[in-house]
Design a protein around this motif. Structure first.
Motif, short mmCIF file in Angstrom:
data_model
loop_
_atom_site.label_atom_id
_atom_site.label_comp_id
_atom_site.label_asym_id
_atom_site.label_seq_id
_atom_site.Cartn_x
_atom_site.Cartn_y
_atom_site.Cartn_z
N THR A 2 -24.00 -26.23 -18.28
CA THR A 2 -24.24 -26.24 -16.86
C THR A 2 -23.98 -24.75 -16.30
O THR A 2 -23.29 -23.93 -16.90
N GLN A 3 -24.55 -24.34 -15.18
CA GLN A 3 -24.25 -23.05 -14.67
C GLN A 3 -23.08 -22.90 -13.98
O GLN A 3 -22.67 -23.71 -13.11
N THR A 41 -15.61 -22.80 -12.77
CA THR A 41 -15.71 -21.70 -13.60
C THR A 41 -15.01 -21.15 -14.50
O THR A 41 -15.39 -20.83 -15.58
N GLU A 48 -16.72 -21.60 -23.11
CA GLU A 48 -17.50 -20.59 -23.88
C GLU A 48 -16.94 -20.01 -24.96
O GLU A 48 -17.34 -19.61 -25.98
N PRO A 77 -24.34 -17.64 -22.62
CA PRO A 77 -25.23 -17.83 -21.29
C PRO A 77 -24.55 -18.01 -19.90
O PRO A 77 -24.94 -17.54 -19.02
N SER A 78 -23.29 -18.79 -19.93
CA SER A 78 -22.76 -18.81 -18.89
C SER A 78 -21.99 -17.64 -18.05
O SER A 78 -22.03 -17.28 -17.00
N ILE A 80 -23.09 -14.50 -18.87
CA ILE A 80 -24.37 -13.73 -18.68
C ILE A 80 -24.63 -13.96 -17.36
O ILE A 80 -25.13 -13.11 -16.54
N HIS A 81 -24.59 -15.39 -17.05
CA HIS A 81 -25.10 -15.86 -15.79
C HIS A 81 -24.44 -15.43 -14.58
O HIS A 81 -24.80 -14.87 -13.77
N VAL A 82 -23.09 -15.47 -14.98
CA VAL A 82 -22.14 -15.11 -13.74
C VAL A 82 -22.11 -13.40 -13.68
O VAL A 82 -22.29 -13.16 -12.41
N ASN A 85 -25.98 -12.24 -12.42
CA ASN A 85 -26.50 -12.58 -11.08
C ASN A 85 -25.80 -12.56 -10.10
O ASN A 85 -26.21 -12.40 -8.93
#
Length: 211
Positions: A2-3, A41, A48, A77-78, A80-82, A85
């Motif tokens: 999940t994002q 979060t 992770e 990925p989690s 890197i997304h935070v 972005n």
């Protein structure tokens, strides 16, 4: 996967609270914002980090320039997304008043456990002008252990060398530390038996600086 949900409790701060954070960073180089991550979060990034801990590599240096001991692992990925972005716009820009870009090569999961430490240093401004430290898992703070690695110690700049201790900042789970570590000397003392801090160490440089 999940994002990860949007991070900042900082978006809920008023002008006076932001002003106090900016003053703290101006005076001491760092400011710790407790309970700054949403529960979603924190849970996702901590999950992770636990997975990455299994593959973390030992990072040790006995160099006189910067002795240290820890374990490090690449971001997933989690994280890197935070960071890629939304971290600059949502967290750094309100505090520092300008945009930054995430530096993936200087960012990682960092695992400090018993016996680990990071000697007094300043960060490399070319890839880590400012820092965000997301404290994802930490043993309880013990106020009787002022020299413990559960604290971050900040020092004055004395003729381009570390001077007097300016401040000692506790590093609790769920907090985000804002750091101007390229300007201020800082240190994490050796962690005691039973202590640990797992964190997402995120480095940023000015968005105005070309790649």
């Amino acid at each position: 996967m999940t994002q990860a949900a949007p991070v900042p409790a900082i978006s809920r701060l008023d002008g006076a609270q932001l002003h106090r954070i900016r003053q703290s960073i101006d005076y001491f180089g760092f400011h710790c914002l407790p309970d700054a991550m949403s529960s979603e979060t924190l849970e996702e990034l901590a999950r992770e980090a636990r997975c990455r801990r299994a593959e973390a590599k030992r990072a040790v240096s006995e160099s006189a320039d910067l002795p240290y001991s820890s374990r490090v692992a690449p971001l997933g990925p989690s994280a890197i997304h935070v960071l890629g972005n939304m971290a600059s716009a949502a967290l750094l820009e309100p505090v520092f008043g300008r945009r930054f870009r995430y530096c993936p090569d200087a960012s990682c999961y960092t695992f400090f456990e018993a016996g680990d430490f990071l000697e007094t240093h300043r960060d490399d401004a070319s890839n880590c002008e400012v820092t965000l430290l997301f404290y994802l898992s930490a043993s309880p703070f013990r106020p009787d252990e002022q020299a413990s690695g559960l604290n971050l110690s900040i020092y004055a700049n004395d003729d381009d060398a570390p001077g007097a201790l300016l401040k000692t900042i506790a590093t609790p789970q769920g907090a985000i530390m804002f750091g101007h570590g390229s300007r201020f000397w800082h240190r994490r003392h050796r962690l005691q038996e039973g202590e640990h801090i797992w964190m997402l160490t995120a480095c940023f440089t000015s968005a105005d600086v070309p790649d």
